[in-house]
Scaffold this active site. Sequence first.
Site, PDB file in Angstrom:
ATOM      1  N   GLY A  46      11.405  -8.120   1.595  1.00 41.73           N
ATOM      2  CA  GLY A  46       9.983  -7.683   0.633  1.00 41.73           C
ATOM      3  C   GLY A  46       9.842  -6.294   1.338  1.00 41.73           C
ATOM      4  O   GLY A  46       9.753  -5.972   2.323  1.00 41.73           O
ATOM      5  N   GLN A  51       3.774   0.296   3.292  1.00 39.74           N
ATOM      6  CA  GLN A  51       4.581   0.464   4.683  1.00 39.74           C
ATOM      7  C   GLN A  51       5.636   1.585   4.985  1.00 39.74           C
ATOM      8  O   GLN A  51       5.760   1.964   6.014  1.00 39.74           O
ATOM      9  CB  GLN A  51       5.926  -0.974   4.788  1.00 39.74           C
ATOM     10  N   CYS A  91       7.649  -9.964   9.127  1.00 40.85           N
ATOM     11  CA  CYS A  91       7.115  -9.001   7.892  1.00 40.85           C
ATOM     12  C   CYS A  91       7.973  -7.246   9.187  1.00 40.85           C
ATOM     13  O   CYS A  91       7.930  -7.016  10.098  1.00 40.85           O
ATOM     14  CB  CYS A  91       5.446  -8.593   8.505  1.00 40.85           C
ATOM     15  N   LEU A  92       8.275  -6.175   7.830  1.00 46.60           N
ATOM     16  CA  LEU A  92       9.130  -5.429   8.889  1.00 46.60           C
ATOM     17  C   LEU A  92       8.379  -4.540   9.205  1.00 46.60           C
ATOM     18  O   LEU A  92       8.727  -3.858  10.698  1.00 46.60           O
ATOM     19  CB  LEU A  92       9.564  -4.657   7.084  1.00 46.60           C
ATOM     20  N   HIS A 133       2.544 -11.389  -0.698  1.00 46.83           N
ATOM     21  CA  HIS A 133       2.945 -11.088   1.153  1.00 46.83           C
ATOM     22  C   HIS A 133       2.447  -9.590   0.166  1.00 46.83           C
ATOM     23  O   HIS A 133       2.097  -8.614   0.925  1.00 46.83           O
ATOM     24  CB  HIS A 133       4.011 -11.620   1.663  1.00 46.83           C
ATOM     25  N   GLU A 134       3.578  -8.556  -0.395  1.00 47.50           N
ATOM     26  CA  GLU A 134       3.898  -7.082  -0.523  1.00 47.50           C
ATOM     27  C   GLU A 134       2.922  -6.893  -1.455  1.00 47.50           C
ATOM     28  O   GLU A 134       2.071  -5.882  -1.021  1.00 47.50           O
ATOM     29  CB  GLU A 134       5.230  -7.829  -1.561  1.00 47.50           C
ATOM     30  N   HIS A 137       0.071  -6.238   1.240  1.00 46.65           N
ATOM     31  CA  HIS A 137       0.403  -5.328   1.674  1.00 46.65           C
ATOM     32  C   HIS A 137      -0.334  -4.156   1.071  1.00 46.65           C
ATOM     33  O   HIS A 137      -1.193  -3.121   1.493  1.00 46.65           O
ATOM     34  CB  HIS A 137       1.878  -4.790   1.900  1.00 46.65           C
TER      35      HIS A 137
HETATM   36 NI    NI Z   1       5.079  -7.364   5.371  1.00 49.77          NI
END
Ligand code: NI
Length: 171
Positions: A46, A51, A91-92, A133-134, A137
């Site tokens: 995701g 981000q 997480c990226l 999670h997204e 963000h």
């Molecule tokens: Ni993340």
Amino acid sequence: MALLPILRFPDLRLHTKAAPVEALDASVAALIRDMAETMYAAEGVGLAATQVDVHQRIAVIDVSEKRDTLQVFINGEIVGREGACESEEGCLSVPGVRETVPRAERVTVRALNEKGEPFELEAEGLLAVCLQHEFDHLDGKVFVEYLSRLKQGRIKTRLFKQAQDDKDAKD
Ligand code: NI
């Protein structure tokens, strides 16, 4: 299409609250394509617009095994939560870190798809976790903020050092 640079924790821009998308114009369509390409290239499940330093409520997700089922959530909101689970997440924006955080087991989400059509979705398992999670963000929250201050401090130190090493390697 283009790969977009991903902000890394503890970059303060990750704490920006995203604004709703007002019109699904060509620039939003291009952003969604670029976000999907960036997510696939980074092998993430995701990616939230936050981000990539775009502060609009857009998230892309693909939890399929074959990586061929892109789901787009515009102006998404969690309207129902049920149950509780412990979820091990990465997480990226926090490379190399996996930690367990508390999540709801099932969620109901309302959003617009990439065509601007409203839909409602009930999710469980990885998709439910990924949505939470997204959407966090988009509210300016990174998953490590569920951890103790001590653990967050260690992760910050590690990522600062990693960024410094990356920089030294380039110099
Ligand atoms: Ni993340």
